[in-house]
Design a protein around this motif. Sequence first.
Motif, PDB file in Angstrom:
ATOM      1  N   VAL A  93       0.874  -1.162   0.004  1.00 50.12           N
ATOM      2  CA  VAL A  93      -0.043  -0.059  -0.068  1.00 50.12           C
ATOM      3  C   VAL A  93       0.906   1.330  -0.044  1.00 50.12           C
ATOM      4  O   VAL A  93       1.817   1.381   0.965  1.00 50.12           O
ATOM      5  CB  VAL A  93      -0.820   0.007   1.104  1.00 50.12           C
ATOM      6  CG1 VAL A  93      -1.849   1.285   1.185  1.00 50.12           C
ATOM      7  CG2 VAL A  93      -1.796  -1.362   1.322  1.00 50.12           C
ATOM      8  N   PRO A  94       0.663   2.077  -0.883  1.00 53.62           N
ATOM      9  CA  PRO A  94       1.605   3.415  -0.916  1.00 53.62           C
ATOM     10  C   PRO A  94       1.377   4.326   0.065  1.00 53.62           C
ATOM     11  O   PRO A  94       0.097   4.216   0.782  1.00 53.62           O
ATOM     12  CB  PRO A  94       0.921   4.142  -2.218  1.00 53.62           C
ATOM     13  CG  PRO A  94       0.075   3.257  -2.980  1.00 53.62           C
ATOM     14  CD  PRO A  94      -0.219   1.949  -1.916  1.00 53.62           C
ATOM     15  N   GLN A 118      -1.766   4.996   3.026  1.00 53.57           N
ATOM     16  CA  GLN A 118      -1.775   4.694   4.588  1.00 53.57           C
ATOM     17  C   GLN A 118      -2.049   5.853   5.317  1.00 53.57           C
ATOM     18  O   GLN A 118      -2.660   5.563   6.299  1.00 53.57           O
ATOM     19  CB  GLN A 118      -0.309   4.078   4.844  1.00 53.57           C
ATOM     20  CG  GLN A 118      -0.014   2.824   4.153  1.00 53.57           C
ATOM     21  CD  GLN A 118       1.597   2.462   4.655  1.00 53.57           C
ATOM     22  OE1 GLN A 118       1.922   2.242   5.791  1.00 53.57           O
ATOM     23  NE2 GLN A 118       2.257   2.043   3.399  1.00 53.57           N
ATOM     24  N   ALA A 119      -1.484   6.820   4.982  1.00 55.11           N
ATOM     25  CA  ALA A 119      -1.673   8.120   5.834  1.00 55.11           C
ATOM     26  C   ALA A 119      -3.184   8.314   5.575  1.00 55.11           C
ATOM     27  O   ALA A 119      -3.967   8.876   6.798  1.00 55.11           O
ATOM     28  CB  ALA A 119      -0.758   9.135   5.327  1.00 55.11           C
ATOM     29  N   ASP A 128     -11.599  -2.370  10.756  1.00 54.91           N
ATOM     30  CA  ASP A 128     -12.420  -2.981   9.652  1.00 54.91           C
ATOM     31  C   ASP A 128     -12.961  -1.976   8.449  1.00 54.91           C
ATOM     32  O   ASP A 128     -12.823  -2.112   7.490  1.00 54.91           O
ATOM     33  CB  ASP A 128     -13.391  -3.697  10.248  1.00 54.91           C
ATOM     34  CG  ASP A 128     -13.136  -5.072  10.924  1.00 54.91           C
ATOM     35  OD1 ASP A 128     -11.725  -5.271  10.814  1.00 54.91           O
ATOM     36  OD2 ASP A 128     -13.856  -5.581  11.725  1.00 54.91           O
ATOM     37  N   ARG A 129     -13.554  -0.952   9.148  1.00 53.91           N
ATOM     38  CA  ARG A 129     -14.171   0.122   8.302  1.00 53.91           C
ATOM     39  C   ARG A 129     -13.078   0.721   7.452  1.00 53.91           C
ATOM     40  O   ARG A 129     -13.265   1.127   6.141  1.00 53.91           O
ATOM     41  CB  ARG A 129     -14.807   1.053   8.908  1.00 53.91           C
ATOM     42  CG  ARG A 129     -16.471   0.631   9.503  1.00 53.91           C
ATOM     43  CD  ARG A 129     -17.041   1.654   9.882  1.00 53.91           C
ATOM     44  NE  ARG A 129     -18.516   1.059  10.247  1.00 53.91           N
ATOM     45  CZ  ARG A 129     -19.114   1.446  11.304  1.00 53.91           C
ATOM     46  NH1 ARG A 129     -18.805   2.247  12.115  1.00 53.91           N
ATOM     47  NH2 ARG A 129     -20.631   0.885  11.393  1.00 53.91           N
ATOM     48  N   ALA A 134     -12.789   0.718   3.302  1.00 58.91           N
ATOM     49  CA  ALA A 134     -12.566   1.931   2.327  1.00 58.91           C
ATOM     50  C   ALA A 134     -11.396   2.205   1.808  1.00 58.91           C
ATOM     51  O   ALA A 134     -11.590   2.277   0.579  1.00 58.91           O
ATOM     52  CB  ALA A 134     -12.716   3.072   3.464  1.00 58.91           C
ATOM     53  N   LEU A 135     -10.378   1.535   2.065  1.00 59.47           N
ATOM     54  CA  LEU A 135      -9.137   1.445   1.673  1.00 59.47           C
ATOM     55  C   LEU A 135      -9.125   0.480   0.361  1.00 59.47           C
ATOM     56  O   LEU A 135      -9.029   0.669  -0.974  1.00 59.47           O
ATOM     57  CB  LEU A 135      -7.937   0.860   2.268  1.00 59.47           C
ATOM     58  CG  LEU A 135      -6.406   0.712   1.638  1.00 59.47           C
ATOM     59  CD1 LEU A 135      -6.191   2.107   0.970  1.00 59.47           C
ATOM     60  CD2 LEU A 135      -5.530   0.042   2.439  1.00 59.47           C
TER      61      LEU A 135
END
Length: 173
Positions: free
Chosen positions: A55-56, A60-61, A76-77, A81-82
């Motif tokens: 993940v870039p 992540q941020a 989890d949410r 969303a990611l």
Amino acid sequence: AIAGPGALLEAGLVNRGAELDKEESRRLVGVAAAGYRIRVARDLVLDARRERWLVPLDLQAEFQLTRQQVAQGEGDRRVDALVRHMASDAMLAMDSQIGGISPAFAWRNRHFLLRAQLDRNIGRKLVRKPSRIREERVTPGRMVDAFSVWRRARNLRRSAPKNAVAANAERNS
């Protein structure tokens, strides 16, 4: 960078070593990269548990997630969303690149585009229910996927120039 060389190699083999148009080649690389990003989103939890994390940093941020949190089943949410973001973004990029490929080039590279359709189907499943990646590995293979690939193949054939279809039939006989 990972998916592109494979796409170009396949295009070179399919087009029998003929010089590939740079724009068409760039689009194939874009389709391959989008498919790879969908598969990265699909395997996000499995990879996190195996101490891999693709993940870039900006994502992540933005979603405030780390590999350790995902591996432990936290957030989890935010994970949903990611995954939804990564899959939908890749599907949009794939559609954009495929839309610019000429019908004759698309017909010659139809096997690659049909495989990309399977990646797109995985992306659609991830967008619809991203929590599935915590329980199972999302794969193509159901009847709906077979039907969508058949429909895509039919559309490629209909839009291809008649001489390209005839030349392919002659070459295969």
